[in-house]
Design an enzyme around this catalytic site. Structure first.
Site, PDB file in Angstrom:
ATOM      1  N   GLY A  16     -16.870  27.733 -34.405  1.00  0.00           N
ATOM      2  CA  GLY A  16     -15.849  28.676 -33.959  1.00  0.00           C
ATOM      3  C   GLY A  16     -16.349  29.671 -32.925  1.00  0.00           C
ATOM      4  O   GLY A  16     -15.554  30.343 -32.269  1.00  0.00           O
ATOM      5  N   CYS A  29       0.836  -1.209   0.000  1.00  0.00           N
ATOM      6  CA  CYS A  29       0.000   0.000   0.000  1.00  0.00           C
ATOM      7  C   CYS A  29       0.869   1.257   0.000  1.00  0.00           C
ATOM      8  O   CYS A  29       0.637   2.198  -0.768  1.00  0.00           O
ATOM      9  CB  CYS A  29      -0.902   0.035   1.231  1.00  0.00           C
ATOM     10  N   GLU A  42     -15.225  20.956 -38.984  1.00  0.00           N
ATOM     11  CA  GLU A  42     -15.735  21.847 -40.041  1.00  0.00           C
ATOM     12  C   GLU A  42     -14.575  22.492 -40.811  1.00  0.00           C
ATOM     13  O   GLU A  42     -14.717  22.880 -41.964  1.00  0.00           O
ATOM     14  CB  GLU A  42     -16.572  22.941 -39.346  1.00  0.00           C
ATOM     15  N   ARG A  80     -25.649  27.340 -33.404  1.00  0.00           N
ATOM     16  CA  ARG A  80     -24.369  28.013 -33.175  1.00  0.00           C
ATOM     17  C   ARG A  80     -23.490  27.940 -34.418  1.00  0.00           C
ATOM     18  O   ARG A  80     -23.455  26.900 -35.102  1.00  0.00           O
ATOM     19  CB  ARG A  80     -23.636  27.353 -32.000  1.00  0.00           C
ATOM     20  N   ARG A 112     -13.839  21.139 -44.228  1.00  0.00           N
ATOM     21  CA  ARG A 112     -14.578  21.793 -45.327  1.00  0.00           C
ATOM     22  C   ARG A 112     -14.029  23.202 -45.548  1.00  0.00           C
ATOM     23  O   ARG A 112     -13.866  23.640 -46.689  1.00  0.00           O
ATOM     24  CB  ARG A 112     -16.076  21.843 -44.998  1.00  0.00           C
ATOM     25  N   GLU A 147     -21.112  26.874 -22.323  1.00  0.00           N
ATOM     26  CA  GLU A 147     -22.220  26.063 -22.842  1.00  0.00           C
ATOM     27  C   GLU A 147     -23.324  25.826 -21.822  1.00  0.00           C
ATOM     28  O   GLU A 147     -24.430  25.424 -22.192  1.00  0.00           O
ATOM     29  CB  GLU A 147     -21.672  24.725 -23.381  1.00  0.00           C
ATOM     30  N   HIS A 170     -23.794  17.704 -31.030  1.00  0.00           N
ATOM     31  CA  HIS A 170     -22.536  18.414 -30.815  1.00  0.00           C
ATOM     32  C   HIS A 170     -22.601  19.498 -29.748  1.00  0.00           C
ATOM     33  O   HIS A 170     -21.681  19.634 -28.951  1.00  0.00           O
ATOM     34  CB  HIS A 170     -22.095  19.021 -32.150  1.00  0.00           C
ATOM     35  N   HIS A 171     -23.662  20.273 -29.740  1.00  0.00           N
ATOM     36  CA  HIS A 171     -23.690  21.444 -28.835  1.00  0.00           C
ATOM     37  C   HIS A 171     -25.124  21.671 -28.373  1.00  0.00           C
ATOM     38  O   HIS A 171     -26.068  21.510 -29.158  1.00  0.00           O
ATOM     39  CB  HIS A 171     -23.192  22.679 -29.594  1.00  0.00           C
ATOM     40  N   HIS A 208     -14.025   8.097 -27.405  1.00  0.00           N
ATOM     41  CA  HIS A 208     -13.837   7.671 -28.789  1.00  0.00           C
ATOM     42  C   HIS A 208     -14.310   6.260 -29.039  1.00  0.00           C
ATOM     43  O   HIS A 208     -14.248   5.403 -28.168  1.00  0.00           O
ATOM     44  CB  HIS A 208     -12.350   7.730 -29.159  1.00  0.00           C
ATOM     45  N   HIS A 234     -24.091  18.322 -35.502  1.00  0.00           N
ATOM     46  CA  HIS A 234     -22.937  18.661 -36.345  1.00  0.00           C
ATOM     47  C   HIS A 234     -22.998  17.769 -37.589  1.00  0.00           C
ATOM     48  O   HIS A 234     -23.230  16.562 -37.477  1.00  0.00           O
ATOM     49  CB  HIS A 234     -21.652  18.415 -35.561  1.00  0.00           C
ATOM     50  N   ARG A 267     -24.546  24.968 -39.904  1.00  0.00           N
ATOM     51  CA  ARG A 267     -24.598  23.547 -39.545  1.00  0.00           C
ATOM     52  C   ARG A 267     -26.000  22.949 -39.616  1.00  0.00           C
ATOM     53  O   ARG A 267     -26.161  21.792 -39.999  1.00  0.00           O
ATOM     54  CB  ARG A 267     -24.082  23.383 -38.121  1.00  0.00           C
TER      55      ARG A 267
END
Ligand code: MEZ
Length: 598
Positions: free
Chosen positions: A573, A45, A404, A570, A407, A560, A530-531, A114, A391, A428
């Site tokens: 960015g 320990c 984003e 939104r 793109r 948020e 996403h948000h 993930h 998103h 979006r």
């Protein structure tokens, strides 16, 4: 105990396990109650917990001991071969104990967020130690025994994401004694996952590149993107303080030199680190370093379970549940709620928008909305909760957000018939709706070599197995399963639009790069949560507004957890701008309030 001899074997082992701190009365037999290699090697320990066998919620001494035996993040990262290197990941230098367990099987923290096409292996056996129950019971007894503890601070900040760090640093620099509490085992919140950048108008970086921008345009575009449902006063504060927010970040040591275009905007307004690196991990590292430099009291594993008030709209502190220290009271003159949104909370999302339940979320697992509930319970007004942003581009069946900025760097969106179907840089809500209107409810990003090179994040997606690549458009079409003729015609038409600087088909304004070889790439994408635009209502001073329409005393919020800044949609960015602009206002005003109350 020959710990030194164990080190090399442990470092190379995928089943690396490190003892988790637990408090108990006496020293049990070596290896008892442990799991995995520490059990096998009969670690004592005191080897992990030190002689006192006590542990704070930050697990400070324990993590120091982990690093003493096994090496620091840099040493461990240097010994890892291959692409996936958790000790050099965007999580940064965090507690070893966030991933590694001693009393139960370890779990890589990455796996909470993930689900890559290429799997991250679980560490150690999934089977939990049979001693877990004993460990939990002992910990609970200790927690209950300590529940009468009271501490005090000038300002308590709930949630150590971007807004929480900015508010804490600002309040500290304005002279307040600040304590920053985070329920998760690591700090960073959703900000740490932020891929894009920070929107800011009329910055020195734009001017250096000869670009003309105007905060008034940022107001107009933010309002339009939010379907004019935003609080216009909050939007003005956001836009007119945005350039200053970038300067603030640079003053802390951040790099915001690179510029890219985001959807719904007519200029390159999104600032990010050089080479297009993700903004979030960079900023969280800068914030952590600045917090450490200031000796800020940042506590992980510390969940706020109640905001305390005098019943007349004045906050008086919070009640905290520490992972090890149990329930305690933190008295404070001001409280700042920066606990984030709720896009990771399936039940809450399902309640407000049943059609979005079970869709993938790009959020970290702690984005579950308690900050809104806690504020509402003491009388805060809550708005726009059903406004949840989807998103357009999450990577296929995974939880990985494809930024984003891909793109923005020039990629096009193509459907399963091999054709473009939308202006890729529209807002979006519109881009997501266009993808969901396709029979397959998914699409592909298509790009060429020059675009890949301009955005370092794409290399990350390649490592994660999310990208198809080929030597020709026809070969790429075959991999995507779309008609080769159609894809060739689409790429050809887009390259002509690029050359003419005019996109007659979809009126895309920004055509930064053509789609050329030698390699061509595609990423299969689907929209995902996403948000959350709704939350606690605030005014331009970041004061929380009560149900009676008046500001609550000593209660501030930013980021948020709040509603009103982004309206019903939104812009990409604008979240980081929100965290910095309103985080600073909340921190400075809370510190001023404390001074005046003294
Ligand atoms: O602001 C964002 O959410 C953003 C820019 C995300 C992204 O696609 O990178």
């Amino acid at each position: 105990m020959k710990l030194k001899n164990m080190v090399n074997a442990l470092l190379l082992s995928a089943a690396l396990l490190i003892a988790v701190p637990t408090v108990w009365g006496g020293e049990p037999a070596k290896g008892a109650f442990l799991a995995g290699m520490h059990k096998k090697n009969k670690v004592a320990c005191a080897d992990c917990h030190g002689k006192s066998l006590t542990v704070d919620d930050n697990e400070t001494a324990l993590n120091k001991n982990c690093k003493g035996c096994h090496g620091g993040f840099k040493d461990l990262a240097a010994q890892t071969k291959g692409h996936i290197n958790p000790h050099a990941s965007h999580l940064g230098d965090t507690n070893c104990t966030a991933c590694h367990k001693g009393h139960v099987a370890s779990k890589a923290y990455c796996n909470y967020c993930h689900s890559f096409a290429m799997k991250i292996p679980a560490m150690g056996s999934e089977k939990e130690s049979s001693d877990k129950k004993w460990v939990q019971e002992t910990a609970r007894e200790k927690k209950e025994a300590k529940s009468a503890r009271t501490e005090s601070a000038d300002v308590v900040v709930i949630g150590a994401g971007g807004s929480g760090y900015v508010a804490s640093i600002s309040a500290h620099d304005a002279g307040a004694k600040v304590i920053l509490l985070e329920k998760m085992p690591i700090s960073g919140g959703n900000s740490m996952l932020a891929a894009g950048g920070i929107n800011a108008a009329r910055t020195r970086y734009q001017e250096r590149l000869g670009m003309h921008d105007d905060p008034a345009e940022m107001v107009k575009e933010t309002m339009k993107g939010g379907r004019e449902k935003n609080d216009p006063e909050l939007v003005k504060v956001l836009a007119y303080n945005s350039a200053d927010a970038v300067d603030f970040l640079v003053s802390l040591g951040a790099d915001m030199t690179d510029l890219v275009r985001s959807g719904g905007v007519a200029v390159d307004r999104t600032h990010r680190p050089v080479g297009g690196a993700a903004v979030g991990p960079h900023l969280i590292k800068v914030y952590r370093d600045n917090a450490a430099k200031r000796n800020l009291d940042v506590r992980v594993n510390s969940e706020v379970v109640q905001i305390l008030s005098d019943g007349q709209g004045r906050v008086t502190g919070v009640q905290v549940r520490g992972k090890h220290s149990g329930l305690y009271t933190m008295k404070a003159k001001a409280v700042i709620d920066t606990a984030g949104g709720f896009a990771a909370n399936n039940e809450l999302v399902g309640f407000y928008k049943p059609q979005f339940k079970e869709t993938a979320s790009s959020n970290q697992p702690g984005a579950t909305g308690e900050g809104v509930a806690l504020a509402e319970k003491i009388g805060a007004k809550v708005i726009d909760m059903e406004q949840i942003q989807i998103h357009p581009t999450m990577g296929g069946e995974t939880k990985v957000l494809i930024s984003e900025t891909v793109r923005g760097s020039g990629a096009i969106l193509v459907n399963h018939a091999g054709k473009r179907f939308v202006n890729e840089l529209t807002t979006r809500d519109k881009a997501s709706a266009a993808i969901l209107a396709q029979p397959e409810k998914s699409a592909f990003l298509v790009l060429g070599e020059e675009i890949r090179k301009s955005n370092v994040q794409i290399d990350g997606y390649i490592v994660l197995g999310l990208v198809q690549e080929a030597d020709s458009v026809a070969a790429l079409a075959a991999k995507m399963g779309v008609p080769a003729d159609a894809l060739a015609a689409t790429v050809d038409a887009y390259n002509k639009a690029f050359a003419a600087k005019k996109d007659p088909e979809f009126q895309r304004q920004d055509l930064p790069r053509a789609i050329n070889g030698p390699k061509y790439y595609s990423i299969w994408v689907k929209p995902g949560r996403h948000h959350t635009m709704g939350g606690v209502k605030i005014n331009t001073e970041a004061q929380v507004i009560g149900k009676d329409g008046k500001p609550m005393t000593g209660f501030y919020a930013a980021g948020e957890v709040t509603g009103g800044v982004h309206g019903w949609n939104r812009l990409g960015g604008n979240a980081i701008t929100d965290t910095v602009v309103f985080g600073r206002i909340a921190g400075n005003n809370a510190a001023r309030f404390v001074k005046e109350a003294k």
